[in-house]
Design an enzyme around this catalytic site. Structure first.
Site, PDB file in Angstrom:
ATOM      1  N   ARG A 104      17.046 111.856  24.217  1.00  0.00           N
ATOM      2  CA  ARG A 104      15.718 111.850  24.856  1.00  0.00           C
ATOM      3  C   ARG A 104      14.715 112.165  23.757  1.00  0.00           C
ATOM      4  O   ARG A 104      14.751 113.237  23.161  1.00  0.00           O
ATOM      5  CB  ARG A 104      15.641 112.887  25.982  1.00  0.00           C
ATOM      6  N   HIS A 131      13.103 104.330  30.498  1.00  0.00           N
ATOM      7  CA  HIS A 131      14.006 105.336  31.082  1.00  0.00           C
ATOM      8  C   HIS A 131      15.111 104.593  31.855  1.00  0.00           C
ATOM      9  O   HIS A 131      15.180 104.654  33.086  1.00  0.00           O
ATOM     10  CB  HIS A 131      13.206 106.257  32.013  1.00  0.00           C
ATOM     11  N   GLN A 134      17.402 106.173  34.647  1.00  0.00           N
ATOM     12  CA  GLN A 134      16.720 106.431  35.914  1.00  0.00           C
ATOM     13  C   GLN A 134      16.776 105.202  36.822  1.00  0.00           C
ATOM     14  O   GLN A 134      17.121 105.294  38.000  1.00  0.00           O
ATOM     15  CB  GLN A 134      15.256 106.818  35.652  1.00  0.00           C
ATOM     16  N   ASP A 220       5.278 107.814  39.940  1.00  0.00           N
ATOM     17  CA  ASP A 220       5.703 108.835  38.972  1.00  0.00           C
ATOM     18  C   ASP A 220       4.451 109.624  38.582  1.00  0.00           C
ATOM     19  O   ASP A 220       3.326 109.245  38.950  1.00  0.00           O
ATOM     20  CB  ASP A 220       6.340 108.135  37.749  1.00  0.00           C
ATOM     21  N   CYS A 260      11.185 109.506  40.532  1.00  0.00           N
ATOM     22  CA  CYS A 260      12.229 109.937  39.589  1.00  0.00           C
ATOM     23  C   CYS A 260      12.324 111.458  39.509  1.00  0.00           C
ATOM     24  O   CYS A 260      13.357 111.995  39.124  1.00  0.00           O
ATOM     25  CB  CYS A 260      11.982 109.335  38.215  1.00  0.00           C
ATOM     26  N   ARG A 288      21.875 109.917  39.931  1.00  0.00           N
ATOM     27  CA  ARG A 288      21.862 109.957  38.460  1.00  0.00           C
ATOM     28  C   ARG A 288      23.261 110.346  37.960  1.00  0.00           C
ATOM     29  O   ARG A 288      23.770 109.777  36.999  1.00  0.00           O
ATOM     30  CB  ARG A 288      20.843 110.991  37.949  1.00  0.00           C
TER      31      ARG A 288
END
Ligand code: CP
Ligand code: NVA
Length: 306
Positions: A104, A131, A134, A220, A260, A288
């Site tokens: 990340r 991402h 996700q 988001d 998310c 996830r």
């Protein structure tokens, strides 16, 4: 053999996703029955975090453990990565000691450089641009809740950020439609999103129009990690881009809501929506774990028949 990485959603084709979703379901079912499945015994995942995380760290660490392997957490704060050791050198060393790496970081270019010097698969655990883990879980969640996504409409209300870019790539790979509404000045940049074209998405200036007849409404945060300096300007610009009950009423009656997480109630989403009956955010977060276990299995063992 060429090492396979997962740096963007489009790194995998429709057939890869068919396999991943089938394995996600199989792995999830076994996990729910408390059945041991340890295909990655003696394998090690290195996780490098340059930004904060709850879900990504936990799902990869718990997931690796549940598959019989080990996960090691490294952050820039307490490793040589934070003291200027070149990414290329770090990739050489880490990939000689571990079997798979999750990163990340900020710029996508960093993870691309790492992958170019890695002997083992590299997974994008979020960059400024994308991402993919996700959306892997999100698409699986949609399929679980409502069936095939092909031909359906996903409405994105808010910032054209890493999560939005990845949804747009997914629309091209899996052949569904995206309706995107962002405030002026925050529109989708097709090149940054890594899109082949504009056939799979439509931009709307009015968010209420974007959600009309959508099968899934998602959003988001207004300010992503790394963009905190823009927070005041963003709060002003995004004020009318909150997913609220009126917006959900414009979507299909059986539409679902995803986020998310982490979420800011009263900003990008009203509490009545995220905590309401159409919200599947907890299922989405849980998936996830299951989807990334399938991803780890796929990258390390290839196509496993269930
Ligand atoms: N959605 C997500 O990636 O959450 P974290 O930042 O907690 O990992
Ligand atoms: N767009 C958000 C997602 C967090 C999981 C961010 O990058 O901060």
């Amino acid at each position: 053999m060429q090492v396979r990485h997962y740096l963007q959603f489009k790194d995998f084709a429709r057939e890869d996703y068919a396999q991943l979703f089938e394995r996600t379901r199989w792995i999830k079912e076994r996990f729910k029955r408390y059945e041991r499945y340890w295909p990655l015994a003696d394998r090690t995942l290195a996780m490098i975090f340059e930004k904060q995380s709850t879900r990504t760290r936990l799902s990869f660490e718990a997931g690796m453990h549940q598959l019989g392997g080990t996960a090691i957490f490294l952050s820039t704060r307490d490793s040589q990565l934070g003291r200027g050791e070149p990414v290329e050198d770090s990739a050489q060393v880490i990939s000689r000691m571990c079997d798979v790496v999750m990163i990340r970081t900020f710029e996508q270019a960093v993870i691309e450089r790492f992958a170019a010097h890695s002997r083992v698969p590299v997974i994008n655990g979020l960059t400024n641009e994308y991402h993919p883990c996700q959306i892997l879980a999100d698409v699986y969640t949609f399929i679980e809740q409502r069936g095939e996504l092909r031909g359906r409409t996903v409405a994105w209300v808010g910032d054209s950020n890493n999560v939005c870019n990845t949804w747009l790539q997914a629309a091209e790979v899996l052949d569904f439609n995206m309706h995107v509404s962002t405030p002026p000045g925050y529109e989708v940049d097709p090149a940054r999103a890594g899109l082949r074209g504009t056939a799979h998405y439509t931009q709307f200036s009015d968010p209420q129009e974007a959600v009309r007849s959508a099968d899934l409404v998602t959003t988001d945060v207004w300010t992503s990690m790394g963009f905190e300096a823009e927070d005041d300007a963003r709060r002003a610009a995004f004020r009318d881009w909150q997913v609220d009950a009126k917006m959900m009423r414009a979507a299909k009656p059986d539409a679902i809501f995803m986020h998310c997480l982490p979420a800011h109630r009263g900003e990008e989403v009203a509490a009545e929506v995220i905590d309401g009956p159409q919200s599947v955010v907890w299922e989405e977060a849980e998936n996830r774990l299951h989807a990334q276990k399938a991803l780890l299995e796929y990258l390390l063992l290839g196509k496993v028949e269930g």
